[in-house]
Scaffold this active site. Structure first.
Site, PDB file in Angstrom:
ATOM      1  N   CYS B  87       1.200  -8.176  -2.697  1.00  0.00           N
ATOM      2  CA  CYS B  87       2.015  -9.396  -2.568  1.00  0.00           C
ATOM      3  C   CYS B  87       1.196 -10.514  -1.905  1.00  0.00           C
ATOM      4  O   CYS B  87       0.285 -11.040  -2.517  1.00  0.00           O
ATOM      5  CB  CYS B  87       3.310  -9.079  -1.824  1.00  0.00           C
ATOM      6  SG  CYS B  87       4.544 -10.390  -1.981  1.00  0.00           S
ATOM      7  N   HIS B 223       5.708  -4.163  -4.343  1.00  0.00           N
ATOM      8  CA  HIS B 223       5.473  -3.495  -3.064  1.00  0.00           C
ATOM      9  C   HIS B 223       5.545  -1.968  -3.204  1.00  0.00           C
ATOM     10  O   HIS B 223       6.637  -1.406  -3.083  1.00  0.00           O
ATOM     11  CB  HIS B 223       6.533  -3.934  -2.046  1.00  0.00           C
ATOM     12  CG  HIS B 223       6.331  -5.310  -1.522  1.00  0.00           C
ATOM     13  ND1 HIS B 223       5.632  -5.584  -0.367  1.00  0.00           N
ATOM     14  CD2 HIS B 223       6.736  -6.517  -2.000  1.00  0.00           C
ATOM     15  CE1 HIS B 223       5.619  -6.891  -0.148  1.00  0.00           C
ATOM     16  NE2 HIS B 223       6.276  -7.477  -1.128  1.00  0.00           N
ATOM     17  N   GLU B 225       4.617   0.175  -1.047  1.00  0.00           N
ATOM     18  CA  GLU B 225       4.964   0.773   0.255  1.00  0.00           C
ATOM     19  C   GLU B 225       6.475   0.812   0.477  1.00  0.00           C
ATOM     20  O   GLU B 225       6.946   1.484   1.383  1.00  0.00           O
ATOM     21  CB  GLU B 225       4.248   0.033   1.390  1.00  0.00           C
ATOM     22  CG  GLU B 225       4.885  -1.266   1.846  1.00  0.00           C
ATOM     23  CD  GLU B 225       4.624  -2.453   0.918  1.00  0.00           C
ATOM     24  OE1 GLU B 225       4.072  -2.252  -0.176  1.00  0.00           O
ATOM     25  OE2 GLU B 225       5.003  -3.581   1.290  1.00  0.00           O
TER      26      GLU B 225
END
Lengths: 165, 261
Positions: B87, B223, B225
């Site tokens: 990002c 994302h 994560e």
């Protein structure tokens, strides 16, 4: 005719301060850059005889008087001396300019507004014999991403004339 | 195996990224941008996580790209160490010239423009779940090392400036020809429909992630994560416990480092 609406913060401009810090501390312009200031510029094409009534409506919509000040000039973009003005705008579609036009035309009914362009004017206070060359370098190395932005070094003129809010 | 998760002022995904790193079997720590940059060399790999570095002032990623730590990161990447930008991290890698890898700024991640049926239906910030199609062959990039070609992965996005554009003629085709396009936004059956909501931000040819020619630098807007556990995926509460699709990105990084040694 073209209505030029220049808007700047009357509170501290953190973005301009960050640009100055980056130039001085990270990019080797220490001793060259005295200050960096920023204005937002709306260039509004309008089909109207006397523009000042229209200008009042536009200013009320686009300027937040609690934190911003502005200056309006007609056709000519009059800029002060003492800095190199670098105009930075998008060369891809500018959604915020389209939104601004829609607000003026559709919501306020200002049908005289034909076109709205939006850009930033970076006012670079440069200590150098080659002020414009330095400004070019700063524009290319920091102020723009050439894949979406374009820039133009504007010539500063004598003091602006027009309506100061 | 030590991973530095690089934190700039305004980064806000460093902690969950560190969880993902550790969950994938690596050691890691948050590396503040103002630490002596030479210490960066002690690490085996690097992640530039998401957030709003320097409040996105001027444009997303550009101020962070001028920090001394980025010069050192470039040197470490030139040694072949893996770097993943997520990002805002992707935006920083683009502004620093590390992606797509010429050293020049060949791309911009411009403001999102959502187009449907030929009309702009929305602009700016958007967050939601997306499906990504892995476009390349296994082992092509450090963050997709373990993924099969055509694999589909669900991951969330949350950004205002992810619309990948370029003024360099032929670059997009070149990236595709060189297998540098790693992820594209697609629908649940794997088709990259070029309109909202499949193409969530108007990105050229639905591109969601690219790597450098060597494959050791990867940037992606989604994302991973935030999708390392199955329970993170929608709808809430309906999935058995287990790994999520995002974990493959971090496990790929670990495997990339293992085979590079």
């Amino acid at each position: 005719m073209r209505i030029n609406l220049r808007i700047w913060l009357k509170i501290p401009d953190a973005e301009a301060a960050t640009v100055k810090n980056t130039l001085v501390r990270r990019m080797g312009f220490e001793g060259v850059i005295d200050d960096v200031r920023r204005e937002r510029l709306y260039s509004i094409e309008a089909d109207v005889g006397n523009p000042w009534r229209l200008v009042k409506h536009i200013v009320r919509e686009l300027v937040n008087e609690n934190k911003e000040e502005c200056l309006v000039s007609i056709d000519e973009l009059d800029l002060d001396d003492g800095y190199v003005p670098v105009k930075v705008g998008l060369h891809i579609e500018d959604g915020e300019a389209i939104s601004a036009k829609n607000r003026l035309v559709r919501r306020l009914g200002l049908s005289a507004v034909k076109r709205v362009e939006r850009s930033n004017i970076w006012k670079l206070y440069i200590r150098s014999d080659e002020r414009e060359a330095v400004a070019e370098e700063i524009a290319r190395k920091l102020l723009i991403n050439p894949n979406k932005d374009s820039y133009e070094i504007l010539r500063a003129r004598a003091r602006a004339v027009g309506m100061r809010q | 195996m030590r991973i530095a998760v690089i934190q700039f002022p305004g980064t806000n995904c460093e902690h969950e990224t560190l969880v993902a790193v550790r969950d994938a079997g690596m050691d890691g720590e948050i590396f503040r941008w103002n630490r002596p940059e030479q210490e960066l060399s002690e690490f085996d790999g690097y992640i530039v996580p998401g957030g709003f570095s320097y409040q996105d002032r001027l444009r997303a990623g550009v101020i962070a790209s001028k920090e001394p730590v980025m010069a050192t990161l470039k040197e470490e990447a030139a040694e072949g160490k893996p770097v993943i930008g997520i990002c805002n991290g992707f935006q920083i890698l683009v502004e620093s010239g590390m992606l797509p890898g010429s050293g020049e700024i060949d791309l911009a991640l411009a403001q999102n423009v959502m187009v449907k049926g030929g009309r702009i239906v929305r602009r700016g910030y958007y967050c939601g779940w997306t499906t990504l199609r892995h476009e390349s062959l296994p082992r092509r990039s450090c963050g997709s090392f373990l993924l099969d070609g055509g694999a589909l992965l669900q991951m969330p996005i949350a950004h205002a400036e992810g619309n990948l554009v370029t003024a360099k003629e032929g670059l997009i085709q070149e990236l595709a020809d060189e297998d540098q396009v790693i992820f594209r936004y697609c629908n649940s059956s794997g088709t990259a429909v070029d309109e909202f909501p499949v193409n969530v931000n108007g990105s050229t040819e639905n591109i969601a992630g690219i790597c450098n020619p060597e494959g050791n630098v990867l940037g992606m807007m989604p994302h991973p994560e935030r999708a390392i556990f199955s329970w993170q995926l929608p709808p809430p509460g309906r999935r058995p416990p287990g790994p999520g699709p995002g974990r493959m990105v971090f496990e790929s990084m670990r495997r990339f480092i293992e085979v590079s040694r």
